[in-house]
Each structure stands twice: as structure tokens, then as C-alpha cells.
Design a protein around this motif. Structure first.
Motif, PDB file in Angstrom:
ATOM      1  N   MET A 227      33.783  37.830  33.358  1.00 23.88           N
ATOM      2  CA  MET A 227      33.925  38.353  34.716  1.00 23.88           C
ATOM      3  C   MET A 227      34.855  39.569  34.807  1.00 23.88           C
ATOM      4  N   LEU A 228      35.655  39.820  33.775  1.00 24.43           N
ATOM      5  CA  LEU A 228      36.613  40.927  33.827  1.00 24.43           C
ATOM      6  C   LEU A 228      35.929  42.242  34.202  1.00 24.43           C
ATOM      7  N   GLY A 229      36.566  42.975  35.088  1.00 20.47           N
ATOM      8  CA  GLY A 229      36.048  44.277  35.496  1.00 20.47           C
ATOM      9  C   GLY A 229      34.997  44.214  36.577  1.00 20.47           C
ATOM     10  N   SER A 230      34.620  43.002  37.013  1.00 25.41           N
ATOM     11  CA  SER A 230      33.615  42.862  38.069  1.00 25.41           C
ATOM     12  C   SER A 230      34.270  42.316  39.325  1.00 25.41           C
ATOM     13  N   GLU A 231      33.526  42.332  40.430  1.00 23.48           N
ATOM     14  CA  GLU A 231      34.065  41.805  41.676  1.00 23.48           C
ATOM     15  C   GLU A 231      34.184  40.282  41.637  1.00 23.48           C
ATOM     16  N   THR A 232      33.643  39.674  40.603  1.00 20.16           N
ATOM     17  CA  THR A 232      33.734  38.221  40.456  1.00 20.16           C
ATOM     18  C   THR A 232      34.914  37.803  39.583  1.00 20.16           C
ATOM     19  N   SER A 233      35.679  38.762  39.077  1.00 17.77           N
ATOM     20  CA  SER A 233      36.898  38.421  38.355  1.00 17.77           C
ATOM     21  C   SER A 233      37.929  37.921  39.354  1.00 17.77           C
ATOM     22  N   ILE A 234      38.648  36.859  38.995  1.00 16.47           N
ATOM     23  CA  ILE A 234      39.608  36.281  39.935  1.00 16.47           C
ATOM     24  C   ILE A 234      41.006  36.830  39.719  1.00 16.47           C
ATOM     25  N   ASP A 235      41.789  36.830  40.792  1.00 19.71           N
ATOM     26  CA  ASP A 235      43.196  37.221  40.756  1.00 19.71           C
ATOM     27  C   ASP A 235      44.012  35.934  40.737  1.00 19.71           C
ATOM     28  N   VAL A 236      44.735  35.675  39.646  1.00 16.18           N
ATOM     29  CA  VAL A 236      45.486  34.428  39.527  1.00 16.18           C
ATOM     30  C   VAL A 236      46.953  34.593  39.922  1.00 16.18           C
ATOM     31  N   SER A 237      47.275  35.658  40.640  1.00 12.31           N
ATOM     32  CA  SER A 237      48.639  35.837  41.118  1.00 12.31           C
ATOM     33  C   SER A 237      49.037  34.658  41.995  1.00 12.31           C
ATOM     34  N   GLY A 238      50.156  34.024  41.672  1.00 11.84           N
ATOM     35  CA  GLY A 238      50.632  32.894  42.453  1.00 11.84           C
ATOM     36  C   GLY A 238      49.840  31.622  42.248  1.00 11.84           C
TER      37      GLY A 238
END
Length: 342
Positions: A227-238
Motif C-alpha cells: 500500500m505504500l505510496g497509495s491513498e490506501t497506505s495508512i498513517d499510524v501516527s498515535g
């Protein structure tokens, strides 16, 4: 006004204008990191509800018995089932064409009578059809999406929309004797009916102690990397990141984790929960690091805790997790605990 004072005034005006976007960006990043995320929880199931069984990924050739066992299990809990039109279709490796698999999933998303979507199996193929899905009606009436492995792509998509989903067993997980997987089934049932989940994990000398609270997210490592680089990559901040994998070389696992790290995945992560790393393949030349050491290499630059031995992934004991749910992860050398918020 003297020319010198005029020059200074113009200089500070220009400097302030150039600095404003930077300050705004810093403010946005700070807010992104410090603001707790919350995810919408679909209604838990109750007797009389309907579950749709669909196959967004690999082919289900000769898997009729498993599907019948899945229907029988749900019906024993008072639930109704509907099966996607193309579940037993075949298009090479896949359970029908991309459009057929997406059509079954879309129909389940849009049907107000369907309260949960249970994926029949993983394999490979979900990434080929997720961009065909429309979540407009799902947002009006959220429902649980259940699966693991290749279904990580859909979990990521739903996570980014702001909703919870379930990492749990699939239809083909059911053996002839369901008493062989008691924890897998009981935690699946607890999850879909809204019973409280909490786990005590076997300790590990590799555990990196600490205690954190935050939303749980993640899934299969290969899919997270894909998923990296796509809009489906998740942000795991926090958030607390769960990972599992099967059938990969140790150096592949290292490469994927290094790629996630270089992409900034772990910069504001709150913790890592490591599930089953099954059937790790061996090179002719030994890689020289255990899976635990590979994960700890990644975590060395950060102060968050790391827990091993979560029984979730591609083993018989595959306990249910709710992505997007707030959990408290307490990690010690002798044991770890994972407690889901009520």
C-alpha cells in the motif's frame, strides 16, 4: 520614513509571508501527532442479523465444505447468511474477474439488510478490485468487514475512511472439527457480538517493555508494504501497529520493514504488536537474524514498546482483533496484555 527603515519593514513583511506556510505546516503536523484519533464503530451483531459471505481475493475451487461449515456456524448463533453470486467463480488465480469480485462486495456494502461482510478467504487479488468500491452507502449504514491476510487492503481502506473493522478468521479457516480451534472461534464470536476482548500474551526475552494506549491498526506486512505510496497506505501516527506474515524469507521481512521505516511509518507510532510470522523460508546463506531481532532493529531508534507472541495470523489459533478500536498494550518481559476499550 528613511530608506533604511523602509528596507527593514519590507524585509520583515516578506520574511513573515515566507515563514507562514512553514509555521502552518508545523502546526498541522503537531496537531496530527497529538490529537487522538477515533474511529466509528459499526453496530455489533444480534440474533436475526444477516451476514454476507463474499470472495474478494483467491479462488475457492473445491472449498464448498468450508463454506457450508461457515454458514452452519453463523446460523447456530442465530444469524442469517447470504452468499455472493460469484463466490465460486474462477478467473485464473481469482474468485472471478476483478469486476465480479467487486460487484459482490459492493452489493454487500450497499444492502441495508447486511450487517457484516465476512470474507471467504485471502490469497491474492483484493488490491486489484478495491479501487472499484464505492463506500457512499456504507458511510450511511456502517457494517463490519471481517477477514485477514489479503483482506488487509480493505482494512486499510476502511481505516482511512475512519471506521473500525475486524481482523479475524475467514470461512476457509474452519476445519471439519471446529473444536480444534476453540479460541479462534470464541474470540470471533465475541468480537462480532460486542463481548469484551482482552488477551494475555506469552512473554518473550525480546519484548521491549512499556505501556501505551491508542487505536489498533495494521495487518499483513506484505499488504502494508504494497500500500505504500497509495491513498490506501495508512498513517499510524498515535496508533499501535499489528503485523503478521506467512511464507516470506527473513530478508524479505527485513526489507519490507526497512521500507516502511524509510517512508516514515514509525516516526509517531505508539507501539508494535507482532503476531504470527509463519513458515519463514530459509536462504542458502543464513540471514543471521531472528524475526524478533529484525523487528527490534527497526524499533531501536524509537522509544515505543514492542510485544511479541500475539496469537493472530496464519496459524490455527487466530484470535480476533478490532482495528480502529482503542486498546491498552502493556508489555513486560514475562508477559504482555492487550485490552480493548469497552
Amino acid at each position: 520614513m528613511s530608506s533604511y527603515k523602509l528596507f527593514l519593514s519590507l524585509f520583515f513583511i516578506v520574511f513573515s509571508l515566507n515563514l507562514s506556510p512553514i509555521m502552518a505546516q508545523q502546526s498541522t503536523v503537531s496537531s496530527k501527532v497529538n490529537t487522538p484519533k477515533t474511529y466509528i464503530k459499526p453496530p455489533y451483531l444480534k440474533a436475526g442479523d444477516t451476514v454476507a459471505i463474499v470472495a474478494p481475493s483467491g479462488v475457492l475451487k473445491n472449498r464448498y465444505d468450508e463454506l457450508e461449515r461457515a454458514k452452519t456456524l453463523l446460523e447456530s448463533w442465530g444469524l442469517h447468511t447470504v452468499v455472493g453470486e460469484h463466490v465460486f467463480a474462477q478467473n485464473g488465480h481469482f474468485a472471478g474477474t476483478d469486476k465480479q469480485r467487486a460487484a459482490d462486495f459492493q452489493k454487500a456494502l450497499d444492502d441495508p439488510k447486511v450487517k457484516a461482510i465476512w470474507c471467504a478467504r485471502g490469497g491474492y487479488g483484493t488490491v486489484r478490485m478495491i479501487d472499484l468500491l464505492d463506500y457512499s452507502k456504507f458511510k450511511l449504514q456502517p457494517k463490519w468487514v471481517i477477514g485477514y491476510s489479503d483482506i488487509t487492503a480493505i482494512h486499510n481502506q476502511i481505516h482511512n475512511l475512519g471506521y473500525q473493522s475486524m481482523h479475524a478468521m475467514m470461512c476457509v479457516s474452519l476445519p471439519q472439527n471446529i473444536s480444534d480451534i476453540p479460541e479462534t472461534i470464541s474470540t470471533f464470536k465475541d468480537a462480532i457480538f460486542g463481548n469484551h476482548l482482552s488477551y494475555v500474551l506469552k512473554g518473550s526475552t525480546y519484548n521491549k517493555p512499556g505501556m501505551v494506549t491508542g487505536p489498533l491498526t495494521g495487518g499483513n506486512l506484505t499488504l502494508l508494504h504494497t500500500m505504500l505510496g497509495s491513498e490506501t497506505s495508512i498513517d499510524v501516527s498515535g496508533e499501535i501497529l499489528f503485523i503478521e506474515e506467512i511464507g516470506e524469507y527473513a530478508y524479505h521481512i527485513d526489507r519490507m520493514l526497512q521500507s516502511l521505516k524509510r517512508a516514515g511509518y514509525f516516526e509517531h507510532c505508539k507501539g508494535i504488536l507482532v503476531g504470527d510470522m509463519s513458515k519463514v523460508r530459509k536462504n542458502t546463506t543464513a540471514f543471521g537474524r531472528t524475526i524478533e531481532e529484525i523487528v527490534l532493529d527497526i524499533a531501536a531508534d524509537y522509544d515505543f514498546p514492542v510485544a511479541f507472541n500475539m496469537p493472530a495470523g496464519h496459524e490455527k489459533d487466530n484470535r480476533a482483533l478490532i482495528f480502529g478500536s482503542t486498546v491498552t498494550l502493556k508489555v513486560e518481559k514475562n508477559e504482555s496484555t492487550l485490552v480493548f476499550k469497552e
